[in-house]
Design an enzyme around this catalytic site. Sequence first.
Site, PDB file in Angstrom:
ATOM      1  N   THR A   1       0.930  -1.156   0.138  1.00  0.00           N
ATOM      2  CA  THR A   1       0.077   0.180  -0.057  1.00  0.00           C
ATOM      3  C   THR A   1       0.739   1.419  -0.030  1.00  0.00           C
ATOM      4  OG1 THR A   1      -1.493  -1.135   1.200  1.00  0.00           O
ATOM      5  CG2 THR A   1      -1.834   1.400   1.225  1.00  0.00           C
TER       6      THR A   1
ATOM      7  N   GLU B   1      -3.337  -7.478   6.196  1.00  0.00           N
ATOM      8  CA  GLU B   1      -2.534  -7.305   7.715  1.00  0.00           C
ATOM      9  C   GLU B   1      -3.147  -8.859   8.355  1.00  0.00           C
ATOM     10  OE1 GLU B   1      -2.185  -4.116   9.897  1.00  0.00           O
ATOM     11  OE2 GLU B   1      -2.677  -2.776   8.344  1.00  0.00           O
TER      12      GLU B   1
HETATM   13  C1  LIG Z   1      -5.158  -4.134  -1.252  1.00  0.00           C
HETATM   14  C2  LIG Z   1      -3.756  -4.839  -0.572  1.00  0.00           C
HETATM   15  C3  LIG Z   1      -2.963  -4.116   0.255  1.00  0.00           C
HETATM   16  C4  LIG Z   1      -2.135  -4.708   0.947  1.00  0.00           C
HETATM   17  N1  LIG Z   1      -1.039  -3.799   1.580  1.00  0.00           N
HETATM   18  C5  LIG Z   1       0.033  -4.610   2.212  1.00  0.00           C
HETATM   19  C6  LIG Z   1       1.087  -3.595   2.582  1.00  0.00           C
HETATM   20  O1  LIG Z   1       1.089  -2.462   2.702  1.00  0.00           O
HETATM   21  N2  LIG Z   1       2.170  -4.401   3.189  1.00  0.00           N
HETATM   22  C7  LIG Z   1       2.400  -5.663   3.046  1.00  0.00           C
HETATM   23  O2  LIG Z   1       3.323  -6.247   3.599  1.00  0.00           O
HETATM   24  N3  LIG Z   1       1.307  -6.395   2.791  1.00  0.00           N
HETATM   25  C8  LIG Z   1       0.203  -6.003   2.254  1.00  0.00           C
HETATM   26  N4  LIG Z   1      -0.842  -6.729   1.618  1.00  0.00           N
HETATM   27  C9  LIG Z   1      -0.608  -8.254   1.404  1.00  0.00           C
HETATM   28  C10 LIG Z   1      -1.453  -9.056   2.507  1.00  0.00           C
HETATM   29  O3  LIG Z   1      -1.188  -8.693   3.926  1.00  0.00           O
HETATM   30  C11 LIG Z   1      -1.556 -10.219   2.037  1.00  0.00           C
HETATM   31  O4  LIG Z   1      -2.284 -10.430   0.840  1.00  0.00           O
HETATM   32  C12 LIG Z   1      -2.220 -11.135   3.250  1.00  0.00           C
HETATM   33  O5  LIG Z   1      -1.361 -11.251   4.243  1.00  0.00           O
HETATM   34  C13 LIG Z   1      -2.320 -12.567   2.626  1.00  0.00           C
HETATM   35  O6  LIG Z   1      -1.267 -13.223   2.103  1.00  0.00           O
HETATM   36  P1  LIG Z   1      -1.075 -13.770   0.620  1.00  0.00           P
HETATM   37  O7  LIG Z   1      -2.032 -12.738  -0.494  1.00  0.00           O
HETATM   38  O8  LIG Z   1      -0.060 -14.226   0.290  1.00  0.00           O
HETATM   39  O9  LIG Z   1      -2.382 -15.170   0.689  1.00  0.00           O
HETATM   40  P2  LIG Z   1      -1.745 -16.581   1.307  1.00  0.00           P
HETATM   41  O10 LIG Z   1      -0.881 -16.469   2.499  1.00  0.00           O
HETATM   42  O11 LIG Z   1      -1.210 -17.514   0.027  1.00  0.00           O
HETATM   43  O12 LIG Z   1      -3.129 -17.150   1.561  1.00  0.00           O
HETATM   44  C14 LIG Z   1      -3.952 -17.746   0.791  1.00  0.00           C
HETATM   45  C15 LIG Z   1      -5.071 -18.456   1.647  1.00  0.00           C
HETATM   46  O13 LIG Z   1      -4.583 -19.607   2.232  1.00  0.00           O
HETATM   47  C16 LIG Z   1      -4.979 -19.448   3.581  1.00  0.00           C
HETATM   48  N5  LIG Z   1      -3.827 -19.762   4.354  1.00  0.00           N
HETATM   49  C17 LIG Z   1      -2.692 -19.391   4.409  1.00  0.00           C
HETATM   50  N6  LIG Z   1      -1.845 -20.144   5.427  1.00  0.00           N
HETATM   51  C18 LIG Z   1      -2.828 -20.786   6.143  1.00  0.00           C
HETATM   52  C19 LIG Z   1      -2.770 -21.614   7.254  1.00  0.00           C
HETATM   53  N7  LIG Z   1      -1.758 -22.072   7.931  1.00  0.00           N
HETATM   54  N8  LIG Z   1      -3.844 -22.239   7.787  1.00  0.00           N
HETATM   55  C20 LIG Z   1      -5.077 -21.968   7.130  1.00  0.00           C
HETATM   56  N9  LIG Z   1      -5.030 -21.203   6.184  1.00  0.00           N
HETATM   57  C21 LIG Z   1      -4.041 -20.576   5.368  1.00  0.00           C
HETATM   58  C22 LIG Z   1      -5.250 -17.806   3.679  1.00  0.00           C
HETATM   59  O14 LIG Z   1      -5.817 -17.658   5.080  1.00  0.00           O
HETATM   60  C23 LIG Z   1      -5.731 -17.495   2.329  1.00  0.00           C
HETATM   61  O15 LIG Z   1      -7.140 -17.867   2.434  1.00  0.00           O
HETATM   62  C24 LIG Z   1      -1.886  -6.061   0.808  1.00  0.00           C
HETATM   63  C25 LIG Z   1      -2.681  -6.883   0.176  1.00  0.00           C
HETATM   64  C26 LIG Z   1      -3.689  -6.222  -0.516  1.00  0.00           C
HETATM   65  C27 LIG Z   1      -4.617  -7.270  -1.359  1.00  0.00           C
END
Ligand SMILES: Cc1cc2nc3c(=O)[nH]c(=O)nc-3n(C[C@H](O)[C@H](O)[C@H](O)COP(=O)(O)OP(=O)(O)OC[C@H]3O[C@@H](n4cnc5c(N)ncnc54)[C@H](O)[C@@H]3O)c2cc1C
Length: 399
Positions: free
Chosen positions: A171, A377
Amino acid sequence: MIVPLVLLMGEEGDGMFLTEEQEQLRREVRAFAEREIAPHVLEWDEKSEFPHAVVKKLGEMGLLGVIFPEELGGAGMGYVEYVLAIEELSRVDGSVGIIVAAHNSLCANHIMLAGNEEQRRRWIPRLASGEWLGAWGLTEPGSGSDAGGARTVAVRRGDRWVLNGSKTFITNGTYANCVVVLAVTDREKGTHGGISAFVVEKGTAGFRPGKKENKLGMRASDTAELIFEDCEIPEENRIGNLGDGFKDAMRVLDGGRISIAALSLGMARGALDAAVSYAQQRRQFGKAISEFQAIQFKLADMATQLDAAWLLTMRAATMKDRGMRVTRESAMAKLYASEAACRICDEGVQIHGGYGFIKDYPAEKFYRDVRLCPIGEGTSEIQRMVIARELLGKAPSRG
Ligand SMILES: Cc1cc2nc3c(=O)[nH]c(=O)nc-3n(C[C@H](O)[C@H](O)[C@H](O)COP(=O)(O)OP(=O)(O)OC[C@H]3O[C@@H](n4cnc5c(N)ncnc54)[C@H](O)[C@@H]3O)c2cc1C
């Protein structure tokens, strides 16, 4: 919390208690949002346009430094005020809410929380005044929920560090003047002493924003990739103890999650306000649809869930202001508020019928924007893991 308490009548006597100053702040931010943001929301959303002018004004109002001390140029307020401000901005546009949240409680707060006195004095005044916009980079293409799996590395070269890797979904990434980046400094140690935090300023050789994401919602906010290619920064830009970056990031997220709960509250309140107003105007079968019990029950459920979310969020904010550990409470607030907000915005669309599907009404945008809240987050699944670990007495983890 601060006494004396005054009953806040602004929300139809829903039992919320705030000081007069807090109530005043809420009124001011609401008036600002309605005057400066509301007229542009649709256009910014359509064009994915970042609201530079509004962000500048938010800085002038002190909203880019709400939680920082006055001697560092902040507004000297706490998390309760921070929640109120983000809620009111997000009631009109969640994009503005998330810009403020990422800047305050992620970027600037990491420096405030883990930085030394010199580092605080160097960066906080510029961030708190809005002269600089901040971003915070933890997530990578291959590591989201599993933040400890980061691949971005920082290698020491004399009194400098060389960063290589990339961050994703950041972000404010395109426009930030500085970003707090988490990078691996000791692969063997991993999350237990092997990740450190660095401040990288815009214009540093080897650092550039990459792809700007085209999103479902929050389209006026900027979400971008950050690329580090032999990016050299001085040792003075390393924040916190060497290897404590992951631990500090988890502490940062404890506060950050309160802001995502506030973002959820704001959009839910906007959706509820729009639904109440529409239900009283829209006539079918010779009467306002608000006279049908089916619609009344939806509105009642929406309002009740919103208040429950508000109370959970204010509990976490109040505890944070008292210096208490809020890992469990902020995860609960974020989990409940974000999921309740999704249900509320969904019902908001339903109450609008076909008009809920049309961009002329705000229900459609709330429905899209709010979907970020159970993801950013730390996803809802991760919040449940955090809460369960706290309950079961295991070591807290990320999200
Ligand atoms: C618009 C937007 C703004 C953002 N801003 C920031 C920012 O400013 N800084 C930053 O660092 N990040 C940012 N993010 C990233 C955000 O924090 C991540 O997208 C989020 O933490 C999920 O990670 P991922 O997308 O890799 O999903 P994944 O970790 O790949 O998860 C995919 C799915 O698997 C599930 N999952 C994963 N591990 C497990 C587990 N152990 N047990 C059960 N379920 C699980 C998740 O809950 C989810 O449903 C942003 C994301 C978006 C979309």
